[in-house]
Design a protein around this motif. Structure first.
Motif, PDB file in Angstrom:
ATOM      1  N   THR A 196      -1.510  94.621   8.946  1.00  0.00           N
ATOM      2  CA  THR A 196      -0.909  93.471   9.618  1.00  0.00           C
ATOM      3  C   THR A 196      -0.745  92.300   8.669  1.00  0.00           C
ATOM      4  OG1 THR A 196      -2.014  94.177  11.625  1.00  0.00           O
ATOM      5  CG2 THR A 196      -1.153  91.961  11.608  1.00  0.00           C
ATOM      6  N   PHE A 197      -1.818  91.986   7.954  1.00  0.00           N
ATOM      7  CA  PHE A 197      -1.800  90.812   7.080  1.00  0.00           C
ATOM      8  C   PHE A 197      -0.821  90.995   5.921  1.00  0.00           C
ATOM      9  CE2 PHE A 197      -3.596  88.740   3.281  1.00  0.00           C
ATOM     10  CZ  PHE A 197      -3.438  87.431   3.679  1.00  0.00           C
ATOM     11  N   VAL A 198      -0.860  92.158   5.266  1.00  0.00           N
ATOM     12  CA  VAL A 198      -0.011  92.384   4.094  1.00  0.00           C
ATOM     13  C   VAL A 198       1.464  92.345   4.487  1.00  0.00           C
ATOM     14  CG1 VAL A 198       0.671  94.129   2.422  1.00  0.00           C
ATOM     15  CG2 VAL A 198      -1.720  93.619   2.749  1.00  0.00           C
TER      16      VAL A 198
ATOM     17  N   SER B 237       9.474  93.627  10.242  1.00  0.00           N
ATOM     18  CA  SER B 237       8.988  93.317  11.590  1.00  0.00           C
ATOM     19  C   SER B 237       8.857  94.594  12.415  1.00  0.00           C
ATOM     20  CB  SER B 237       9.882  92.288  12.269  1.00  0.00           C
ATOM     21  OG  SER B 237      11.052  92.888  12.735  1.00  0.00           O
ATOM     22  N   SER B 238       9.667  95.633  12.099  1.00  0.00           N
ATOM     23  CA  SER B 238       9.494  96.859  12.872  1.00  0.00           C
ATOM     24  C   SER B 238       8.261  97.629  12.407  1.00  0.00           C
ATOM     25  CB  SER B 238      10.736  97.740  12.782  1.00  0.00           C
ATOM     26  OG  SER B 238      10.904  98.208  11.479  1.00  0.00           O
ATOM     27  N   LEU B 239       7.764  97.322  11.200  1.00  0.00           N
ATOM     28  CA  LEU B 239       6.546  97.990  10.746  1.00  0.00           C
ATOM     29  C   LEU B 239       5.293  97.353  11.351  1.00  0.00           C
ATOM     30  CD1 LEU B 239       7.280  98.562   6.986  1.00  0.00           C
ATOM     31  CD2 LEU B 239       7.719 100.019   8.912  1.00  0.00           C
ATOM     32  N   GLY B 240       5.464  96.125  11.881  1.00  0.00           N
ATOM     33  CA  GLY B 240       4.311  95.414  12.418  1.00  0.00           C
ATOM     34  C   GLY B 240       3.556  96.204  13.483  1.00  0.00           C
ATOM     35  N   VAL B 241       4.261  97.148  14.130  1.00  0.00           N
ATOM     36  CA  VAL B 241       3.625  97.973  15.164  1.00  0.00           C
ATOM     37  C   VAL B 241       2.432  98.734  14.592  1.00  0.00           C
ATOM     38  CG1 VAL B 241       4.052  99.827  16.781  1.00  0.00           C
ATOM     39  CG2 VAL B 241       5.873  98.262  16.223  1.00  0.00           C
ATOM     40  N   TYR B 242       2.527  99.141  13.336  1.00  0.00           N
ATOM     41  CA  TYR B 242       1.509 100.033  12.784  1.00  0.00           C
ATOM     42  C   TYR B 242       0.125  99.433  12.761  1.00  0.00           C
ATOM     43  CZ  TYR B 242       4.934 103.423  11.734  1.00  0.00           C
ATOM     44  OH  TYR B 242       5.894 104.354  11.890  1.00  0.00           O
ATOM     45  N   GLY B 243       0.031  98.152  12.296  1.00  0.00           N
ATOM     46  CA  GLY B 243      -1.290  97.530  12.245  1.00  0.00           C
ATOM     47  C   GLY B 243      -1.971  97.633  13.599  1.00  0.00           C
ATOM     48  N   ILE B 244      -1.194  97.385  14.651  1.00  0.00           N
ATOM     49  CA  ILE B 244      -1.759  97.347  15.990  1.00  0.00           C
ATOM     50  C   ILE B 244      -2.115  98.749  16.489  1.00  0.00           C
ATOM     51  CG2 ILE B 244      -1.128  96.819  18.352  1.00  0.00           C
ATOM     52  CD1 ILE B 244       0.440  94.442  17.119  1.00  0.00           C
ATOM     53  N   VAL B 245      -1.173  99.691  16.328  1.00  0.00           N
ATOM     54  CA  VAL B 245      -1.430 101.045  16.838  1.00  0.00           C
ATOM     55  C   VAL B 245      -2.599 101.687  16.090  1.00  0.00           C
ATOM     56  CG1 VAL B 245      -0.470 103.333  17.076  1.00  0.00           C
ATOM     57  CG2 VAL B 245       0.920 101.371  17.601  1.00  0.00           C
TER      58      VAL B 245
ATOM     59  N   PHE C 186      -6.111  87.685  12.809  1.00  0.00           N
ATOM     60  CA  PHE C 186      -5.794  86.320  13.200  1.00  0.00           C
ATOM     61  C   PHE C 186      -4.801  85.712  12.222  1.00  0.00           C
ATOM     62  CE2 PHE C 186      -7.109  81.934  14.192  1.00  0.00           C
ATOM     63  CZ  PHE C 186      -7.037  82.012  15.557  1.00  0.00           C
ATOM     64  N   LEU C 187      -5.119  85.851  10.915  1.00  0.00           N
ATOM     65  CA  LEU C 187      -4.220  85.386   9.855  1.00  0.00           C
ATOM     66  C   LEU C 187      -2.849  86.012  10.010  1.00  0.00           C
ATOM     67  CD1 LEU C 187      -6.241  85.575   6.539  1.00  0.00           C
ATOM     68  CD2 LEU C 187      -4.932  83.652   7.340  1.00  0.00           C
ATOM     69  N   GLY C 188      -2.841  87.332  10.227  1.00  0.00           N
ATOM     70  CA  GLY C 188      -1.578  88.050  10.330  1.00  0.00           C
ATOM     71  C   GLY C 188      -0.758  87.537  11.496  1.00  0.00           C
ATOM     72  N   GLU C 189      -1.428  87.302  12.635  1.00  0.00           N
ATOM     73  CA  GLU C 189      -0.700  86.848  13.817  1.00  0.00           C
ATOM     74  C   GLU C 189      -0.040  85.504  13.564  1.00  0.00           C
ATOM     75  OE1 GLU C 189      -2.906  86.837  17.460  1.00  0.00           O
ATOM     76  OE2 GLU C 189      -1.525  85.417  18.374  1.00  0.00           O
ATOM     77  N   TYR C 190      -0.808  84.577  12.970  1.00  0.00           N
ATOM     78  CA  TYR C 190      -0.229  83.244  12.750  1.00  0.00           C
ATOM     79  C   TYR C 190       0.815  83.271  11.659  1.00  0.00           C
ATOM     80  CZ  TYR C 190      -2.949  80.927  16.185  1.00  0.00           C
ATOM     81  OH  TYR C 190      -3.443  80.534  17.404  1.00  0.00           O
TER      82      TYR C 190
END
Lengths: 231, 337, 121
Positions: free
Chosen positions: B92-94, B125-133, B240-244
């Motif tokens: 997520t952060f990277v 932005s479409s890769l952002g799903v991975y951190g979460i899943v 948290f960092l990644g989200e902001y």
């Protein structure tokens, strides 16, 4: 000293091959999908080195951003029973090996008989124009020169869409849906009833006990809808 | 000196690293202070003071929080997949940091000024799903898994409409390069002609970053904290960092696509473009906080309906309308060439 | 240096530096903070109950359907990108070619809508 682009080419290719091997060898299916994603990334890097920026990005958007997400969903949620799988391996190993051997033999025959046509360069349908980036170049030919293929791809997508719905969509029983039109078109008169209540009169005496007995289903409907819609 | 930085390999690498730090350090500082301003803003909305103990006006609060997180124990659940559990927040952060490589801060001023900048951002932005899943799966906890699934389905649903909105902007600008898109808005910012798409983008951006009122993945009242329920210490800190950072990124993207990026309004071009971009980003961040303080959380079926049944047809239709309009009035970029 | 490579090199540098920052933060935290795990602490959260059942199990097929529909629309967007930047040069024919493409997919979209595949209960 090798040039920077050659260095990155070998780096990406090496990681691509290694992760492709890891996809087939890793025991945990989730790890396998993650290695597949790593392989996609390196393939995108190779596309970039070849100057195909648009293809590299589309590879990331479509394959990593969409297709691999589906794979990940599937392997994460279908609990794969490894013991059962292992039993299956022993049962089907001879058949699998036979199919593999035939395929390998055929591939081997193709590789042996392969030769690059001497005039391959001149056979290219649309050579890359020199003075524009490849997204523009693609846009100039895809929708006009290759219009039939383009339309066929839309039909393929349509078939995929319908197939997915036919195969997976089930209407479940016992669930409530929000019906917006019904919610919006309700009027006060359908749901509210103002009564003059005498002092000391019980609800039974006046006949306003809710829910009303089963005999009048028409009166019950608004109540039910109210519970479903009002959150 | 100039020769060293531009003509030797080592010099070039050092130069790029310098540029990278010159972008990332301010972004991370901005991120730290946006948490502070969020708390101050929410405090003001609710007639409270917000953080005011640590340092003057509570200004060192973000750093105090960071130090606190640093000295907490990193708990890895027993049933978790250790490697993936620690990798998920890093993903997520990277990703959130990498996207900043293509954001132009002044005319021609992106660290990586690539031809397909907007596609790059869409891909990231479409890769952002991975951190979460991956986080949800690796935690091996029901709440985390449910939160991750919800979050992934929500993000991919809204990504489709974001894609169509991007196509609308590209139709007007005629380029995939972010700098060219900003330059094309010299006379008219796209928030005026593409106003409906601007609204769709603003709402989708809230859903894409899992923020209120679309913060169902972390809905405290039903699934505790969603995908990061098992995280603690700095691993949580990275999420948290990644989200902001993602929120800042979406704000920057919104300013580039619709508010003219580094372009100055009203001919006030003596103020440098970076300042304008920063002001626009801060405006969108305030929009995030304002929405959070104002709207109650959406229900999940309503959220999916908004994405698939309202935004998708609307933005797809608008693509056709925009293209038709430009085609009929011969206003397409590149047509005169 | 290769032109494309020079353009994309900063992306690799961003990746490396972000990885460095992230790794340093998590690693640093694990170094400086005392780690005292015990069985209760490392068990999965489940409202104070003992966890029952494995968290990784079958899920609603609806999530797959969303993912498949997303792939299809993502491809549609991918087709739109080159069209959008070269529409000025491919003229009306290109415009109508895309309209036919979108028309076919709109048929699919309407089918989905009528089948109730977009509904979530």
């Amino acid at each position: 000293m090798i040039s920077a682009s050659a260095f990155f080419f070998y780096l990406f290719s090496a990681i691509l091959l290694a992760s492709a091997a890891a996809v087939v060898t890793s025991r945990n299916p989730v790890h396998a999908v993650l290695f597949l994603i790593l392989a996609f990334f390196n393939a995108a890097g190779l596309f970039l080195l070849a100057g195909a920026e648009f293809l590299a990005m589309i590879l990331l958007i479509v394959y990593v951003g969409a297709v691999a997400v589906l794979f990940l969903f599937v392997v994460m949620m279908l609990d794969v029973d490894f013991v059962q799988l292992r039993e299956g391996v022993q049962k089907y190993a001879p058949v699998g090996a036979a199919v593999g051997a035939v395929l390998f033999g055929e591939l081997w025959a193709v590789v042996l008989g392969w030769q690059v046509s001497p005039g391959a360069d001149s056979l290219q349908g649309s050579p890359t124009p020199a003075n524009m980036d490849n997204t523009h170049a693609l846009g100039q030919v895809l929708y006009t020169d290759y219009v039939y293929l383009f339309q066929v791809s839309s039909l393929i997508l349509l078939v995929a869409m319908i197939g997915a719905i036919v195969l997976t969509h089930r209407r479940r029983e016992g669930t409530r849906r929000q019906n917006i039109t019904m919610q919006q078109t309700r009027s006060v008169r359908d749901t509210l009833e103002t009564l003059q209540v005498r002092m000391g009169a019980g609800v039974q005496e006046l006949g306003i006990l809710r829910p009303r007995p089963r005999a009048e289903p028409a009166e019950e409907e608004p109540r039910h809808e109210h519970a479903a819609g009002d959150h | 000196m100039h020769d060293f930085f531009f003509n030797t390999l080592v010099g070039h690498v050092l130069l790029v690293m310098g540029e990278t730090l010159a972008v990332l350090v301010p972004v991370l500082m901005l991120m730290a202070y946006s948490t502070y301003f969020e708390r101050k803003a929410l405090g003001a909305f609710q007639l409270r003071r917000g953080p005011n103990r640590v340092g003057p006006f509570g200004l060192t609060q973000p750093f105090a929080d960071a130090v606190k997180l640093l000295f907490k124990e990193t708990i890895i659940p027993a049933g978790a997949n250790r490697l993936l559990f620690l990798m998920a927040p890093a993903i997520t952060f990277v990703l959130a940091c990498m996207a900043w490589a293509v954001i132009p801060t002044f005319d021609g001023g992106a660290v990586a000024d690539i031809n397909v900048g907007i596609l790059y951002l869409f891909a990231i932005s479409s890769l952002g799903v991975y951190g979460i899943v991956v986080a949800g799966w690796a935690s091996n906890s029901k709440y985390a898994f449910l939160g991750a699934l919800r979050s992934a389905a929500q993000m991919i649903s809204y990504e489709v409409s974001i894609g169509f909105v991007l196509v609308c902007v590209i139709l007007c600008a005629g380029s995939l390069n972010l700098n060219d898109i900003v330059r094309a808005q010299k006379n008219l910012w796209y928030c005026v002609p593409l106003f409906p798409m601007f609204v769709v983008f603003l709402v989708s951006m809230l859903a894409e970053t899992n923020r209120a009122p679309f913060d169902l993945p972390e809905g405290e009242s039903e699934i505790v904290a969603g995908f990061f329920v098992e995280y603690s210490s700095m691993a949580f800190g990275l999420f948290f960092l990644g989200e902001y950072t993602n929120m800042l990124l979406m704000s920057a993207l919104a300013s580039i696509l619709f508010l003219g990026g580094w372009q100055a309004p009203f001919g006030l071009s003596f103020i440098p473009g970076v300042v304008w971009l920063l002001l626009k980003i801060c405006m969108f961040m305030f929009f995030y906080f304002w929405v959070r303080a104002t709207f109650p959380r959406y229900r999940y079926d309503q959220l999916m309906r908004l994405g698939w049944k309202v935004f998708l047809p609307l933005s797809l239709g608008w693509v056709v309308v925009t293209a038709g309009f430009l085609e009929v009035f011969h206003m397409l970029p590149g047509e005169s060439m | 240096m290769h032109l494309v490579l020079a353009n994309y090199f900063p992306v690799l540098v961003f990746l490396a530096i972000a990885l460095g920052i992230g790794g340093a933060m998590v690693g640093g935290s694990m170094l400086v903070a005392r780690q005292m795990p015990y069985a209760e602490k490392v068990s999965a959260y489940e409202c104070g109950f003992e966890a029952f059942g494995d968290a990784r199990r079958r899920f609603d097929v609806r999530f797959y359907l969303v993912a498949i529909l997303f792939i299809i629309f993502d491809l549609e967007v991918a087709f739109l990108f080159p069209w959008a930047i070269s529409l000025g040069r491919i003229g009306l024919f290109g415009f109508f070619s895309m309209l036919a493409f979108l028309g076919v997919l709109t048929v699919g979209f309407i089918y989905e809508w009528c089948k109730g595949a977009l509904e979530w209960e």
